[in-house]
Every structure is written in C-alpha cells, then in structure tokens.
Scaffold this motif. Structure first.
Motif, PDB file in Angstrom:
ATOM      1  N   VAL A   1      -7.924  -3.900   3.426  1.00 35.73           N
ATOM      2  CA  VAL A   1      -7.425  -2.905   4.383  1.00 35.73           C
ATOM      3  C   VAL A   1      -7.807  -1.504   3.922  1.00 35.73           C
ATOM      4  CG1 VAL A   1      -5.333  -1.896   5.380  1.00 35.73           C
ATOM      5  CG2 VAL A   1      -5.564  -4.383   5.216  1.00 35.73           C
ATOM      6  N   GLU A   2      -7.641  -1.226   2.648  1.00 35.63           N
ATOM      7  CA  GLU A   2      -8.009   0.086   2.118  1.00 35.63           C
ATOM      8  C   GLU A   2      -9.502   0.353   2.309  1.00 35.63           C
ATOM      9  OE1 GLU A   2      -6.093   2.526   1.159  1.00 35.63           O
ATOM     10  OE2 GLU A   2      -4.225   1.406   1.167  1.00 35.63           O
TER      11      GLU A   2
ATOM     12  N   SER B   1       0.801  -1.215   0.000  1.00 36.86           N
ATOM     13  CA  SER B   1       0.000   0.000   0.000  1.00 36.86           C
ATOM     14  C   SER B   1       0.840   1.274   0.000  1.00 36.86           C
ATOM     15  CB  SER B   1      -0.932  -0.012   1.212  1.00 36.86           C
ATOM     16  OG  SER B   1      -1.767   1.097   1.189  1.00 36.86           O
ATOM     17  N   ARG B   2       1.948   1.265   0.720  1.00 32.01           N
ATOM     18  CA  ARG B   2       2.777   2.475   0.788  1.00 32.01           C
ATOM     19  C   ARG B   2       3.374   2.848  -0.558  1.00 32.01           C
ATOM     20  NH1 ARG B   2       6.205   3.666   5.737  1.00 32.01           N
ATOM     21  NH2 ARG B   2       4.467   4.470   6.946  1.00 32.01           N
ATOM     22  N   ARG B   3       3.578   1.879  -1.402  1.00 33.38           N
ATOM     23  CA  ARG B   3       4.171   2.121  -2.727  1.00 33.38           C
ATOM     24  C   ARG B   3       3.121   2.429  -3.796  1.00 33.38           C
ATOM     25  NH1 ARG B   3       9.353   2.952  -1.588  1.00 33.38           N
ATOM     26  NH2 ARG B   3      10.351   1.150  -0.655  1.00 33.38           N
ATOM     27  N   LEU B   4       1.856   2.340  -3.433  1.00 29.17           N
ATOM     28  CA  LEU B   4       0.792   2.599  -4.397  1.00 29.17           C
ATOM     29  C   LEU B   4       0.638   4.104  -4.592  1.00 29.17           C
ATOM     30  CD1 LEU B   4      -1.473   1.532  -6.221  1.00 29.17           C
ATOM     31  CD2 LEU B   4      -2.986   1.633  -4.231  1.00 29.17           C
TER      32      LEU B   4
ATOM     33  N   ALA C   1     -11.356  -0.733   4.657  1.00 28.42           N
ATOM     34  CA  ALA C   1     -11.580  -0.431   6.075  1.00 28.42           C
ATOM     35  C   ALA C   1     -11.217   1.022   6.379  1.00 28.42           C
ATOM     36  CB  ALA C   1     -10.766  -1.379   6.955  1.00 28.42           C
ATOM     37  N   LEU C   2     -10.230   1.542   5.652  1.00 26.22           N
ATOM     38  CA  LEU C   2      -9.774   2.921   5.871  1.00 26.22           C
ATOM     39  C   LEU C   2     -10.512   3.932   5.002  1.00 26.22           C
ATOM     40  CD1 LEU C   2      -5.946   2.162   5.975  1.00 26.22           C
ATOM     41  CD2 LEU C   2      -7.473   2.559   7.932  1.00 26.22           C
ATOM     42  N   HIS C   3     -11.001   3.481   3.854  1.00 23.56           N
ATOM     43  CA  HIS C   3     -11.696   4.341   2.891  1.00 23.56           C
ATOM     44  C   HIS C   3     -13.038   3.690   2.559  1.00 23.56           C
ATOM     45  CE1 HIS C   3      -7.908   6.449   2.335  1.00 23.56           C
ATOM     46  NE2 HIS C   3      -7.336   5.267   2.220  1.00 23.56           N
ATOM     47  N   PRO C   4     -14.061   3.956   3.334  1.00 24.72           N
ATOM     48  CA  PRO C   4     -15.339   3.234   3.213  1.00 24.72           C
ATOM     49  C   PRO C   4     -16.004   3.283   1.843  1.00 24.72           C
ATOM     50  CG  PRO C   4     -15.286   4.570   5.209  1.00 24.72           C
ATOM     51  CD  PRO C   4     -14.059   4.904   4.415  1.00 24.72           C
ATOM     52  N   ASP C   5     -15.623   4.185   0.959  1.00 22.03           N
ATOM     53  CA  ASP C   5     -16.250   4.228  -0.366  1.00 22.03           C
ATOM     54  C   ASP C   5     -15.989   2.953  -1.168  1.00 22.03           C
ATOM     55  OD1 ASP C   5     -17.260   6.716   0.175  1.00 22.03           O
ATOM     56  OD2 ASP C   5     -15.767   7.795  -1.009  1.00 22.03           O
ATOM     57  N   ALA C   6     -14.880   2.277  -0.880  1.00 22.33           N
ATOM     58  CA  ALA C   6     -14.551   1.045  -1.605  1.00 22.33           C
ATOM     59  C   ALA C   6     -15.295  -0.161  -1.038  1.00 22.33           C
ATOM     60  CB  ALA C   6     -13.045   0.789  -1.553  1.00 22.33           C
ATOM     61  N   TYR C   7     -15.785  -0.050   0.178  1.00 24.17           N
ATOM     62  CA  TYR C   7     -16.409  -1.183   0.860  1.00 24.17           C
ATOM     63  C   TYR C   7     -17.608  -1.775   0.117  1.00 24.17           C
ATOM     64  CZ  TYR C   7     -19.122  -3.848   4.189  1.00 24.17           C
ATOM     65  OH  TYR C   7     -19.856  -4.827   4.778  1.00 24.17           O
ATOM     66  N   PRO C   8     -18.586  -0.973  -0.326  1.00 33.01           N
ATOM     67  CA  PRO C   8     -19.782  -1.572  -0.946  1.00 33.01           C
ATOM     68  C   PRO C   8     -19.464  -2.461  -2.151  1.00 33.01           C
ATOM     69  CG  PRO C   8     -20.181   0.741  -0.481  1.00 33.01           C
ATOM     70  CD  PRO C   8     -18.718   0.489  -0.228  1.00 33.01           C
TER      71      PRO C   8
END
Length: 188
Positions: A108-109, A21-24, A111-118
C-alpha cells in the motif's frame, strides 16, 4: 550482530505489521526498538525515507527466506509442491503474521509513495525466479508465467486467511487443485 540501522528498520517493519500504517512513526519505531527518542529520525529524516529504507530491508529479508526455501525444498510432484506451499501459507498467517502484514502494508505504501515500488517489484521478480525453479521441477509448462499466477493465488489465499480466516480451509487441496488443473490445461 545487526547494525543500529537494521535494528530500526526491523522495528519499523514490526510496527507496520503489528500496529498498521497510521502508527508507523519515528517515535513508535524508537520505542519498539528500545532506543532513545530521535534514533530513527537520525537515520531517516522523513517518513518517506523510512518507508523506502524499510522496503529495501524487507526485500533483503524476504529474498533470504525464499533463497533458504529453495535450498531446503526440492518438490518432485505437484502434490509435494502443494504441501510445501501450504506450509509456507500457514507460516505466513501464523508465526510470520506480523511480517506478512508488513508486506501488505508496504504494498500500500508503495502505491502511495512510488519510490518504494522498484525495490518491491525487483523482489517480486526474484521470487518468481525461485518459484519457477520448483514449477519446472514438477513439470509445469511455461514455469515463469505459471509462477506469476501461482504467487497471485497464494497472495490471495494469504490475504483472505488474514482478513477472515477459514480454519476448515484445506490448503493442500486448494493448491494441488490449482497446480493440477492449470497444468493440465497448459495455461498455468
């Protein structure tokens, strides 16, 4: 032929799965895709926009894989299903390792950025529908609930094999035992 946007999203998935994730970054995606600097940011202005689009692309790819699997496999017994699922796990931790690591990175993303969750949640529901078909075919009671437990079990096996591989692990035995013991108890 994939669109430029699909090429960028596939590259982003590969960066996430191979470098973390850090390299993204937009630049890392451009470099991985072999496109000029600024290409990714032309389509995805923010990292969050990139992650949301990655989640959608990932879902598209993952659902295509599961749809193909359900067309190719027709297990009739828990043992046959265990062999098929063990092959799936081996592929996930082997040839598809980068895609699998990207999958966990997207979790993980999300969980941190809820827009991706659905998007990811809907994909999980669709995969459960595919899996429930197999469980119904091998006679497992309550295949929908059983599939949720089975996929959780497979996620755990995959994650553990990625984090600290056990080359002696007998996947077929572990999965068959789970299928048979749980279905005998009617709680799978």
């Amino acid at each position: 032929m994939p669109s430029r946007q699909e090429v960028l999203l596939d590259a982003a998935i590969a960066v996430l799965g191979s470098e973390g994730s850090r390299r993204l970054t937009h630049r890392a995606v451009d470099a991985f895709a072999g496109l000029p600097s600024g290409s990714t940011s032309n389509y995805f202005k923010t990292r969050e926009a990139l992650i949301n689009a990655m989640a959608a692309r990932f879902v598209e790819r993952e659902q295509a894989i599961w749809a193909t699997l359900t067309e190719l496999m027709a297990p009739r017994t828990p043992a046959e299903l265990a062999v098929a699922l063990a092959a799936f796990v081996r592929r996930a931790i082997g040839p598809d390792r980068v895609m699998t690591l990207a999958r966990y990175g997207l979790f993980v993303e999300a969980a941190l950025h809820p827009d991706a969750y659905p998007q990811l949640a809907e994909s999980a529901r669709e995969i459960r529908r595919f899996g429930a078909q197999w469980l119904r075919a091998v006679g497992v009671p309550d295949p929908e609930a059983a599939c949720e437990q089975l996929l959780d079990q497979l996620d755990g096996l995959i994650l553990h094999q990625l984090a600290y591989p056990d080359p002696a692990l007998d996947l077929e035995h572990r999965i068959t035992r789970f299928l048979c013991v749980e279905s005998d108890h009617g709680s799978l």
